[in-house]
Design a protein around this motif. Structure first.
Motif, PDB file in Angstrom:
ATOM      1  N   ILE A 162      37.772 -30.338 -71.308  1.00 24.57           N
ATOM      2  CA  ILE A 162      37.391 -29.416 -70.242  1.00 24.57           C
ATOM      3  C   ILE A 162      38.311 -28.200 -70.367  1.00 24.57           C
ATOM      4  CG2 ILE A 162      37.350 -29.051 -67.739  1.00 24.57           C
ATOM      5  CD1 ILE A 162      36.511 -32.384 -69.444  1.00 24.57           C
ATOM      6  N   ASN A 209      28.646 -30.887 -62.191  1.00 25.20           N
ATOM      7  CA  ASN A 209      29.699 -30.011 -61.681  1.00 25.20           C
ATOM      8  C   ASN A 209      29.661 -30.085 -60.162  1.00 25.20           C
ATOM      9  OD1 ASN A 209      31.447 -28.063 -60.835  1.00 25.20           O
ATOM     10  ND2 ASN A 209      30.676 -26.452 -62.169  1.00 25.20           N
ATOM     11  N   CYS A 260      32.301 -24.767 -64.713  1.00 27.14           N
ATOM     12  CA  CYS A 260      33.018 -25.693 -65.585  1.00 27.14           C
ATOM     13  C   CYS A 260      32.630 -25.369 -67.030  1.00 27.14           C
ATOM     14  CB  CYS A 260      32.655 -27.145 -65.269  1.00 27.14           C
ATOM     15  SG  CYS A 260      33.470 -28.313 -66.385  1.00 27.14           S
ATOM     16  N   GLY A 270      37.578 -25.366 -64.948  1.00 29.35           N
ATOM     17  CA  GLY A 270      36.823 -25.994 -63.869  1.00 29.35           C
ATOM     18  C   GLY A 270      36.955 -27.506 -63.832  1.00 29.35           C
ATOM     19  N   THR A 271      35.987 -28.146 -63.174  1.00 23.34           N
ATOM     20  CA  THR A 271      35.981 -29.590 -62.943  1.00 23.34           C
ATOM     21  C   THR A 271      34.600 -30.137 -63.256  1.00 23.34           C
ATOM     22  OG1 THR A 271      37.593 -29.354 -61.148  1.00 23.34           O
ATOM     23  CG2 THR A 271      36.317 -31.366 -61.167  1.00 23.34           C
ATOM     24  N   ILE A 272      34.541 -31.317 -63.861  1.00 29.33           N
ATOM     25  CA  ILE A 272      33.262 -31.990 -64.117  1.00 29.33           C
ATOM     26  C   ILE A 272      33.367 -33.431 -63.647  1.00 29.33           C
ATOM     27  CG2 ILE A 272      33.702 -32.878 -66.455  1.00 29.33           C
ATOM     28  CD1 ILE A 272      30.479 -31.031 -65.606  1.00 29.33           C
ATOM     29  N   ASN A 296      39.444 -32.425 -64.962  1.00 30.45           N
ATOM     30  CA  ASN A 296      39.821 -31.031 -64.737  1.00 30.45           C
ATOM     31  C   ASN A 296      40.214 -30.373 -66.049  1.00 30.45           C
ATOM     32  OD1 ASN A 296      39.658 -31.232 -61.786  1.00 30.45           O
ATOM     33  ND2 ASN A 296      41.399 -32.618 -62.012  1.00 30.45           N
TER      34      ASN A 296
END
Length: 192
Positions: A132, A166, A172, A135-137, A149
């Motif tokens: 990654i 997401n 992300c 962003g965040t997934i 993250n």
């Protein structure tokens, strides 16, 4: 939305393979109206839905978006030379889509907030991994769910059901690879 005409391309491929909308729908496990709506560009299929439909032809996602022609071997790729294989919401840009005898897929993935690969879990041959970048997934793999993250990574057997979402409020970005390139190349040629 990218300028790619998903509906027309799907209709051409279906007709080229001598399939009615009904037959393609039956093979893909979707309704006739789904095929009709996609072909008329009234609905944009999720990545997992498009993969189910293309597996029924069978054709790979990268062949679907790249067209038939293969390029000569190329080493360096500018950003604008990557082939978009996403669904209009998700952006998945494939490095070297037309490269002959490609044995892996390297994908620059972009998930806007709220985007999702779809409720139908993805499953395909091989293994995949990624990092990654921003962003965040939320990644689901075989019933296990983790929120990853920037800087975090993953690596799993792609035959396990998986899904990317997401759930954050910012974009992300992921750089991933899979081998063999079964998701983005060759369709599901393992059906006997």
């Amino acid at each position: 939305m990218s300028g790619f005409d998903v509906g027309t391309r799907l209709k051409q491929l279906r007709q080229h393979n001598g399939l009615s909308q009904r037959e393609l729908a039956k093979r893909a496990g979707v309704t006739n109206s789904t095929i009709s709506l996609v072909e008329q560009n009234h609905v944009s299929p999720s990545v997992s839905s498009l993969k189910k439909i293309l597996d029924a032809i069978p054709i790979s996602i990268s062949e679907f978006f790249a067209g038939e022609e293969l390029a000569q071997e190329q080493i360096f790729y500018r950003a604008e030379e990557l082939t978009e294989i996403g669904d209009g919401t998700l952006s998945w840009r494939l490095v070297g889509a037309r490269r002959p005898n490609r044995r892996m897929s390297i994908i620059h993935e972009h998930y806007p907030p709220g985007s999702d690969t779809g409720a139908d879990m993805l499953e395909h041959e091989g293994e995949e991994g990624g990092i990654i970048v921003a962003g965040t997934i939320e990644l689901w793999v075989n019933g296990d769910v983790r929120r990853l993250n920037a800087g975090d990574g993953y690596y799993f057997d792609s035959r396990l059901p998986h899904r990317f979402r997401n759930v954050g409020d910012s974009d992300c970005v992921i750089v991933s690879a899979n081998n063999p390139p079964s998701f983005a190349d060759g369709g599901d040629s393992h059906h006997g």
